[in-house]
Design a protein around this motif. Structure first.
Motif, mmCIF file in Angstrom:
data_model
loop_
_atom_site.group_PDB
_atom_site.id
_atom_site.type_symbol
_atom_site.label_atom_id
_atom_site.label_comp_id
_atom_site.label_asym_id
_atom_site.label_seq_id
_atom_site.Cartn_x
_atom_site.Cartn_y
_atom_site.Cartn_z
ATOM 1 N N THR A 48 11.175 5.220 -2.318
ATOM 2 C CA THR A 48 9.945 6.013 -2.306
ATOM 3 C C THR A 48 8.735 5.103 -2.489
ATOM 4 O O THR A 48 7.736 5.216 -1.769
ATOM 5 N N LEU A 49 8.826 4.165 -3.419
ATOM 6 C CA LEU A 49 7.724 3.242 -3.668
ATOM 7 C C LEU A 49 7.491 2.329 -2.469
ATOM 8 O O LEU A 49 6.346 2.133 -2.022
ATOM 9 N N LEU A 50 8.586 1.765 -1.932
ATOM 10 C CA LEU A 50 8.466 0.876 -0.780
ATOM 11 C C LEU A 50 7.840 1.614 0.412
ATOM 12 O O LEU A 50 7.001 1.071 1.120
ATOM 13 N N ASN A 51 8.248 2.855 0.613
ATOM 14 C CA ASN A 51 7.676 3.648 1.713
ATOM 15 C C ASN A 51 6.177 3.887 1.526
ATOM 16 O O ASN A 51 5.434 3.935 2.509
ATOM 17 N N MET A 52 5.740 4.028 0.288
ATOM 18 C CA MET A 52 4.300 4.196 0.057
ATOM 19 C C MET A 52 3.563 2.879 0.270
ATOM 20 O O MET A 52 2.483 2.857 0.875
ATOM 21 N N LEU A 53 4.155 1.767 -0.196
ATOM 22 C CA LEU A 53 3.523 0.459 0.025
ATOM 23 C C LEU A 53 3.444 0.135 1.514
ATOM 24 O O LEU A 53 2.520 -0.523 1.971
ATOM 25 N N ALA A 54 4.428 0.616 2.275
ATOM 26 C CA ALA A 54 4.441 0.373 3.717
ATOM 27 C C ALA A 54 3.531 1.346 4.456
ATOM 28 O O ALA A 54 3.367 1.238 5.669
ATOM 29 N N GLY A 55 2.961 2.294 3.749
ATOM 30 C CA GLY A 55 2.096 3.274 4.401
ATOM 31 C C GLY A 55 2.864 4.314 5.195
ATOM 32 O O GLY A 55 2.289 5.051 5.987
ATOM 33 N N ILE A 56 4.166 4.387 4.991
ATOM 34 C CA ILE A 56 4.971 5.391 5.692
ATOM 35 C C ILE A 56 4.801 6.740 4.990
ATOM 36 O O ILE A 56 4.662 7.775 5.633
ATOM 37 N N ASP A 57 4.810 6.692 3.667
ATOM 38 C CA ASP A 57 4.585 7.879 2.836
ATOM 39 C C ASP A 57 3.264 7.744 2.100
ATOM 40 O O ASP A 57 2.789 6.637 1.877
ATOM 41 N N ARG A 58 2.713 8.864 1.676
ATOM 42 C CA ARG A 58 1.453 8.818 0.936
ATOM 43 C C ARG A 58 1.665 9.387 -0.465
ATOM 44 O O ARG A 58 2.420 10.336 -0.636
ATOM 45 N N PRO A 59 0.982 8.801 -1.459
ATOM 46 C CA PRO A 59 1.079 9.384 -2.796
ATOM 47 C C PRO A 59 0.546 10.821 -2.789
ATOM 48 O O PRO A 59 -0.307 11.155 -1.973
ATOM 49 N N ASP A 60 1.039 11.641 -3.711
ATOM 50 C CA ASP A 60 0.477 12.990 -3.868
ATOM 51 C C ASP A 60 -0.893 12.905 -4.543
ATOM 52 O O ASP A 60 -1.786 13.694 -4.255
ATOM 53 N N ILE A 197 5.379 -11.249 -1.771
ATOM 54 C CA ILE A 197 6.657 -10.625 -1.415
ATOM 55 C C ILE A 197 7.040 -9.570 -2.453
ATOM 56 O O ILE A 197 6.988 -9.831 -3.661
ATOM 57 N N ILE A 198 7.399 -8.409 -1.970
ATOM 58 C CA ILE A 198 7.941 -7.356 -2.825
ATOM 59 C C ILE A 198 9.323 -7.035 -2.284
ATOM 60 O O ILE A 198 9.472 -6.641 -1.126
ATOM 61 N N MET A 199 10.331 -7.243 -3.129
ATOM 62 C CA MET A 199 11.711 -7.132 -2.686
ATOM 63 C C MET A 199 12.476 -6.145 -3.561
ATOM 64 O O MET A 199 12.591 -6.333 -4.763
ATOM 65 N N VAL A 200 12.987 -5.098 -2.942
ATOM 66 C CA VAL A 200 13.882 -4.185 -3.649
ATOM 67 C C VAL A 200 15.293 -4.742 -3.538
ATOM 68 O O VAL A 200 15.727 -5.133 -2.450
ATOM 69 N N THR A 201 15.997 -4.839 -4.660
ATOM 70 C CA THR A 201 17.361 -5.375 -4.611
ATOM 71 C C THR A 201 18.228 -4.813 -5.730
ATOM 72 O O THR A 201 17.735 -4.447 -6.796
ATOM 73 N N HIS A 202 19.522 -4.737 -5.452
ATOM 74 C CA HIS A 202 20.492 -4.401 -6.491
ATOM 75 C C HIS A 202 21.129 -5.662 -7.071
ATOM 76 O O HIS A 202 21.896 -5.597 -8.017
#
Ligand code: ADP
Ligand code: ADP
Length: 228
Positions: A48-60, A197-202
């Motif tokens: 959800t956060l990555l999608n907002m940073l990418a501009g795919i989703d918008r914060p409420d 760089i912002i990297m989501v990882t497990h």
């Protein structure tokens, strides 16, 4: 001011008739040139956060600023255009087009720009060289190892020379050796070319390559304390 700032950000989803909150007042600063790993359990909101940073989703509600752009105030078209000019995205499963060879995959983002065919070819050759794939321009993704495909993905992400790279589990599909190669490349792009760089990882091993490790838990970040 920091390159990226998130202020009082709120984001939730409606599932059926029920509203669930993922972020309720998230704050985060990311300076230019940072390399941040974002970890956290499944469902904690990393995508959800990555999608907002990418501009795919918008914060409420709340603010999401990258550089001088307030993504929270921009419509979908403006965000798509902003994304094409300001960031590269590296995906877990590479997202290469199977019917295009390595050079053609890397060239794709450049087709949106006013560049001559020769300029495009030169830039493609330069970034493929940078990721260690010169000589493989005409290979198709199906002929490449996972590590090679991800390096094509990285070349595609940097070919327009964006300041920001978003990486979604970039090593999630790779063996240790290929993962380390990819991570060393990301470190190079951060340290030598100044990419943020912002990297989501497990993967805790992947997180070691970052300058900062943030754990997302119940809608908030906890920063890992590390020896200097
Ligand atoms: P993570 O990436 O950390 O696994 P996500 O951001 O994918 O977490 O998901 C966070 C929560 O939001 C989860 O409960 C998920 O089911 C929910 N969620 C994510 N995207 C949507 C969506 N488009 N519609 C409804 N719920 C969603
Ligand atoms: P990851 O583990 O990589 O976060 P997820 O399976 O959580 O993958 O989510 C994959 C995609 O599906 C994300 O883009 C997320 O926004 C979306 N998603 C996750 N949960 C839901 C949901 N409950 N409803 C709709 N979309 C969802």
């Amino acid at each position: 001011q920091p390159y990226i700032s998130i202020r009082h950000l709120q984001k939730g989803y409606k599932i059926g008739g029920e509203a669930i909150s993922i972020f309720d007042g998230l704050d985060l600063d990311i300076p230019n040139g940072d390399f941040v790993a974002i970890m956290g359990p499944s469902g904690s909101g990393k995508s959800t956060l990555l999608n907002m940073l990418a501009g795919i989703d918008r914060p409420d509600a709340g603010e999401l600023r990258i550089g001088n752009s307030y993504l929270n105030q921009m419509g979908e078209g403006a965000r798509a255009s902003w994304r094409a000019h300001n960031m590269g995205i590296v995906f877990q499963f590479y997202n290469l087009l199977p019917m295009l060879n390595a050079a053609e995959n890397v060239e794709l983002p450049l087709l949106l720009k006013p560049l001559s065919a020769k300029d495009r070819r030169d830039r493609v050759r330069k970034v493929l060289d940078l990721v260690g794939l010169s000589g493989r321009e005409r290979q198709y993704p199906s002929m490449m190892s996972g590590g090679q495909q991800q390096r094509v993905g990285i070349a595609r992400a940097i070919v327009s020379d964006p300041g920001l790279l978003l990486c979604d589990e970039p090593t999630g599909d790779l063996d240790r050796k290929s993962a380390d190669d990819v991570l060393q490349m990301l470190r190079f792009l951060n340290q030598e070319l100044g990419k943020t760089i912002i990297m989501v990882t497990h993967d805790p091993e992947a997180a070691k390559y970052a300058k900062r490790v943030l754990h997302l838990d119940k809608g908030n970040f906890v920063e890992e304390k590390r020896a200097a």
